[in-house]
Design a protein around this motif. Structure first.
Motif, PDB file in Angstrom:
ATOM      1  N   UNK A   3       0.936  -1.342  -0.062  1.00  0.00           N
ATOM      2  CA  UNK A   3      -0.059  -0.060  -0.018  1.00  0.00           C
ATOM      3  C   UNK A   3       0.872   1.363   0.067  1.00  0.00           C
ATOM      4  N   UNK A   4       0.684   1.937  -0.960  1.00  0.00           N
ATOM      5  CA  UNK A   4       1.510   3.352  -0.983  1.00  0.00           C
ATOM      6  C   UNK A   4       0.488   4.553  -0.177  1.00  0.00           C
ATOM      7  N   UNK A   5       1.686   5.306   0.558  1.00  0.00           N
ATOM      8  CA  UNK A   5       1.185   6.167   1.719  1.00  0.00           C
ATOM      9  C   UNK A   5       2.125   7.424   1.659  1.00  0.00           C
ATOM     10  N   UNK A   6       1.792   8.542   2.042  1.00  0.00           N
ATOM     11  CA  UNK A   6       2.403   9.657   2.255  1.00  0.00           C
ATOM     12  C   UNK A   6       3.568   9.647   3.229  1.00  0.00           C
ATOM     13  N   UNK A   7       2.792  10.090   4.379  1.00  0.00           N
ATOM     14  CA  UNK A   7       3.754   9.903   5.650  1.00  0.00           C
ATOM     15  C   UNK A   7       3.356   8.816   6.582  1.00  0.00           C
ATOM     16  N   UNK A   8       4.213   8.044   7.002  1.00  0.00           N
ATOM     17  CA  UNK A   8       3.779   7.066   8.160  1.00  0.00           C
ATOM     18  C   UNK A   8       4.486   7.298   9.368  1.00  0.00           C
ATOM     19  N   UNK A   9       3.675   7.578  10.334  1.00  0.00           N
ATOM     20  CA  UNK A   9       4.148   7.919  11.680  1.00  0.00           C
ATOM     21  C   UNK A   9       4.072   6.530  12.635  1.00  0.00           C
ATOM     22  N   UNK A  10       5.290   6.260  13.305  1.00  0.00           N
ATOM     23  CA  UNK A  10       5.446   4.864  14.083  1.00  0.00           C
ATOM     24  C   UNK A  10       5.413   5.388  15.608  1.00  0.00           C
ATOM     25  N   UNK A  11       4.382   5.011  16.124  1.00  0.00           N
ATOM     26  CA  UNK A  11       4.309   5.291  17.464  1.00  0.00           C
ATOM     27  C   UNK A  11       3.155   6.258  17.949  1.00  0.00           C
ATOM     28  N   UNK A  12       2.191   5.579  18.961  1.00  0.00           N
ATOM     29  CA  UNK A  12       0.954   6.038  19.270  1.00  0.00           C
ATOM     30  C   UNK A  12       0.802   6.778  20.595  1.00  0.00           C
ATOM     31  N   UNK A  13       2.139   7.479  20.990  1.00  0.00           N
ATOM     32  CA  UNK A  13       2.302   8.072  22.530  1.00  0.00           C
ATOM     33  C   UNK A  13       1.976   9.615  22.119  1.00  0.00           C
ATOM     34  N   UNK A  14       2.277  10.365  22.925  1.00  0.00           N
ATOM     35  CA  UNK A  14       2.257  12.084  23.063  1.00  0.00           C
ATOM     36  C   UNK A  14       3.015  12.670  21.748  1.00  0.00           C
ATOM     37  N   UNK A  15       4.261  12.173  21.318  1.00  0.00           N
ATOM     38  CA  UNK A  15       5.043  12.604  20.265  1.00  0.00           C
ATOM     39  C   UNK A  15       4.507  12.059  19.024  1.00  0.00           C
ATOM     40  N   UNK A  16       4.088  10.797  18.684  1.00  0.00           N
ATOM     41  CA  UNK A  16       3.608  10.331  17.795  1.00  0.00           C
ATOM     42  C   UNK A  16       2.131  10.959  17.132  1.00  0.00           C
ATOM     43  N   UNK A  17       1.412  11.227  18.461  1.00  0.00           N
ATOM     44  CA  UNK A  17       0.020  11.750  18.094  1.00  0.00           C
ATOM     45  C   UNK A  17      -0.049  13.100  17.660  1.00  0.00           C
ATOM     46  N   UNK A  18       0.983  13.969  18.293  1.00  0.00           N
ATOM     47  CA  UNK A  18       1.197  15.282  17.976  1.00  0.00           C
ATOM     48  C   UNK A  18       1.887  15.635  16.490  1.00  0.00           C
ATOM     49  N   UNK A  19       2.913  14.544  16.240  1.00  0.00           N
ATOM     50  CA  UNK A  19       3.293  14.810  14.935  1.00  0.00           C
ATOM     51  C   UNK A  19       2.274  14.293  13.839  1.00  0.00           C
ATOM     52  N   UNK A  20       1.329  13.262  14.182  1.00  0.00           N
ATOM     53  CA  UNK A  20       0.225  13.075  13.224  1.00  0.00           C
ATOM     54  C   UNK A  20      -0.602  14.284  12.913  1.00  0.00           C
TER      55      UNK A  20
END
Length: 415
Positions: A3-20
């Motif tokens: 599956x092609x995608x633009x940005x993949x954020x790895x991590x669902x803590x405060x940092x990952x969620x804020x980046x997403x």
């Protein structure tokens, strides 16, 4: 079929969620991967502080001598589990080299700049998305139970003042007038007015709940199992849910970042710094606002639904076993500092691993080893504090905008 995608954020803590959130707000198509549930790591049980006054990096003058007295005591504020792991020994050597005045001041200048607007930015997220997380910009008291501790705290306050982080020195009488729950043995204190706090897991979970409405594809229970590289580019991410072909990868996996980075040939001098907390039912006779008791390195945060005691730093590798002696040390320190404290009505005993770089600074930026990899990790005890600004920096770097502030001090390649 990958599956092609633009940005993949790895991590669902405060940092990952804020980046997403920041990337989606900038118009990017984002997939967020979390191996467990959202806010299941360090974002769950910490003290919940947004604290610019913690801008002094952990390594500093005098810490080596203090650490040598502490490091082999399993109930001390800093405990290093004996180990001959090469990664730990290398980390300790780098850490030692940063335990001096010059490097601490250099680190302070960089981290203070990073932390300058974090309270306003976090408050903006709370207001924008109507997050119900007891967010309160009510300041933070430091209490000192010894004269050497007080003198060290006054020095740090003055250093922070030089970097526009306000702090007010308090006599013992002034501190007790504000927080009468403290022991009469208190020597003095410092009040930092520009600090805030909230219930951390509620903040992260509720912010994460906004992501699908921003177009983010959130995938929990989705572990990264491998990588396929083409030269200096991540060509494919292997996951439990199938392969992904990303344009950009944002690695924000907290204490697990080092393990994933090694699979890409990147070695970061970063160790899991384990912290503990105990959450109790509300009780009388405790501080009315967040309090840090400096010598024993623990904090107290009172909320409507309970009170949390949090603290200690343990280097024991990537494992989540609770060391009961460290929990008991926090309770013992609370009884010494707060005569009215009672360790009853326990809601939760928790431990989590905070990623800590050897120089005490976060790692934020594009890696030279992988052209489409942006790293956001090693925030230590400041993950919640720096989540919003990290998200903005990652968004700037990913989209090619001029960064909000100079990211060079936080480069993954500085080591």
């Amino acid at each position: 079929m990958a599956e092609r995608c633009q940005d993949v954020v790895i991590g669902g803590g405060a940092i990952g969620v804020s980046c997403a959130e920041a990337l989606a707000t900038a118009g990017r198509d984002v997939v967020l991967l979390e191996q467990h549930a959202m806010a299941s790591g360090c974002s769950h049980g910490n003290a919940g502080w947004v604290t610019p006054c913690h801008s002094l990096p952990i390594p500093g003058p005098g810490l080596v001598r203090q650490s040598l007295r502490w490091m082999l005591r399993s109930d001390s504020p800093l405990y290093i589990k004996p180990s001959l792991r090469p990664s730990l020994l290398g980390w300790l050597w780098r850490f030692y080299r940063h335990c001096n005045e010059k490097r601490q001041r250099q680190g302070l200048a960089a981290v203070a700049a990073l932390n300058r607007d974090v309270v306003a930015m976090t408050g903006d997220l709370v207001e924008r998305y109507s997050l119900d997380c007891e967010y309160q910009p009510r300041g933070l008291h430091y209490a000192f139970l010894s004269e050497p501790g007080f003198q060290k705290g006054r020095r740090e306050c003055r250093l922070l003042n030089e970097h526009e982080i306000p702090g007010e020195e308090l006599s013992a009488e002034e501190l007790l007038a504000r927080e009468p729950a403290l022991t009469r043995d208190v020597v003095g204190g410092v009040f930092y007015p520009a600090e805030a706090d909230f219930v951390p897991d509620r903040f992260v979970e509720q912010l994460a709940a906004q992501l699908p409405g921003l177009g983010v594809d959130v995938r929990t229970g989705c572990r990264v199992t491998g990588w396929r590289l083409s030269g200096r580019k991540i060509e494919q991410i292997e996951t439990a849910g199938g392969p992904l072909v990303p344009e950009t990868v944002i690695l924000a996996a907290g204490a697990w970042t080092g393990r994933l980075a090694r699979q890409l040939g990147i070695r970061l001098p970063m160790e899991p710094a384990k912290g503990y907390s105990i959450t109790l039912d509300p009780q009388a006779g405790l501080p009315t606002r967040p309090l840090n008791v400096s010598e024993s390195k623990f904090g107290v945060t009172p909320w409507e639904g309970g009170v949390r005691l949090a603290g200690t730093l343990e280097l024991a590798g990537l494992q989540r076993e609770i060391n009961q002696s460290r929990v008991e040390a926090i309770v013992r320190s609370a009884r010494e500092a707060l005569p009215g404290f009672s360790a009853t009505g326990v809601q939760e005993v928790w431990t989590g691993m905070r990623p800590l770089a050897a120089d005490g600074l976060p790692i934020i930026g594009r890696s030279l080893r992988c052209s489409n990899l942006v790293m956001a990790t090693a925030h230590g005890m400041l993950g919640l504090t720096q989540a919003a600004i990290t998200g903005r920096l990652v968004s700037d770097i990913t989209t090619g905008r001029s960064p909000t502030l100079d990211p060079v001090p936080f480069s993954p390649d500085r080591f």
